[in-house]
Scaffold this active site. Structure first.
Site, PDB file in Angstrom:
ATOM      1  N   HIS A  54    -118.789  43.969  46.940  1.00  0.00           N
ATOM      2  CA  HIS A  54    -120.204  44.184  46.651  1.00  0.00           C
ATOM      3  C   HIS A  54    -120.950  42.872  46.440  1.00  0.00           C
ATOM      4  CE1 HIS A  54    -118.577  48.114  44.733  1.00  0.00           C
ATOM      5  NE2 HIS A  54    -118.802  48.298  46.026  1.00  0.00           N
TER       6      HIS A  54
ATOM      7  N   LYS B  54    -121.654  36.576  38.634  1.00  0.00           N
ATOM      8  CA  LYS B  54    -120.894  37.484  37.774  1.00  0.00           C
ATOM      9  C   LYS B  54    -119.807  36.716  37.036  1.00  0.00           C
ATOM     10  CE  LYS B  54    -121.432  41.353  40.968  1.00  0.00           C
ATOM     11  NZ  LYS B  54    -120.748  42.274  41.886  1.00  0.00           N
TER      12      LYS B  54
ATOM     13  N   TYR C 258    -118.269  42.756  33.122  1.00  0.00           N
ATOM     14  CA  TYR C 258    -118.805  41.557  33.759  1.00  0.00           C
ATOM     15  C   TYR C 258    -120.272  41.355  33.417  1.00  0.00           C
ATOM     16  CZ  TYR C 258    -120.131  44.834  37.532  1.00  0.00           C
ATOM     17  OH  TYR C 258    -120.636  45.890  38.255  1.00  0.00           O
TER      18      TYR C 258
ATOM     19  N   ASP D 282    -118.229  52.935  49.537  1.00  0.00           N
ATOM     20  CA  ASP D 282    -117.551  51.713  49.985  1.00  0.00           C
ATOM     21  C   ASP D 282    -116.876  51.889  51.345  1.00  0.00           C
ATOM     22  OD1 ASP D 282    -118.424  50.443  47.720  1.00  0.00           O
ATOM     23  OD2 ASP D 282    -116.472  50.344  46.751  1.00  0.00           O
TER      24      ASP D 282
END
Length: 182
Positions: free
Chosen positions: A61, A71, A131, A169
């Site tokens: 992603h 991140k 995250y 996904d």
């Protein structure tokens, strides 16, 4: 806290210093001043957390500019294989990926800068992943690359019959089908 360089420029592993005794342990997971001293200049504005079971692969992603996200990834419970793919076309490592095992036990964190796709696979029975991001979610900027892309050839360290991937996904394009750049 130590900062460990990886084989890809700007992608670093954060190794916190844990203080342990009979009660358990304590460590600083994030210290903005120490990050800035080491050239990691992100202002994180949101924490995201996921819980997944063994075999889950989340990713790959990203968000494109101007909503690209950096991140800082860590594991609160369990163990994952964390993966970042360099999508910066001017980078010497464009199209290359890096992976590292992050776990509650090793306490390592991966700092994924702008210009990378990110994903992880769950190696333990379950895993809780936290995250930090420096940009809010922006649906129109959301992009991704299929986890099993043959060009990237990522070894997710999960047996093929255990893999669990979301419908969202599964319809992502392969690396050769991406049309964005950083």
């Amino acid at each position: 806290m130590t900062i460990e360089k990886t084989t890809i420029k700007d992608l670093v592993i954060i190794n916190p210093t844990a203080f342990q005794d009979e009660r358990g342990y304590f460590f600083e997971a994030y210290n903005q001043a120490k990050f800035h001293e080491n050239g990691i200049m992100y202002d994180f504005i949101q924490d995201n957390q996921s819980f997944s079971k063994r075999g889950v692969i989340r990713g790959l992603h990203l968000q494109i500019n101007p909503f690209a996200q950096a991140k800082l990834v860590r594991v609160l419970q369990g163990e994952i294989l964390d993966v970042a793919v360099d999508l910066r076309k001017k980078s010497a490592t464009y199209g290359q990926h890096f992976s590292v095992v992050l776990s509650a036990e090793n306490k390592k964190q991966l700092m994924v800068p702008h210009g990378f796709a990110h994903g992880f696979s769950v190696l333990s029975e379950t895993a809780s992943v936290l995250y930090k991001v420096d940009q809010l979610y922006h649906k129109e900027s959301e992009r991704g690359i299929r986890y099993d892309d043959v060009t990237l050839n990522i070894d997710w360290q999960v047996d093929a019959n255990e893999v669990i991937v979301s419908e969202k996904d599964l319809i992502l394009p392969g690396f050769d089908g991406i049309d964005w750049e950083f």
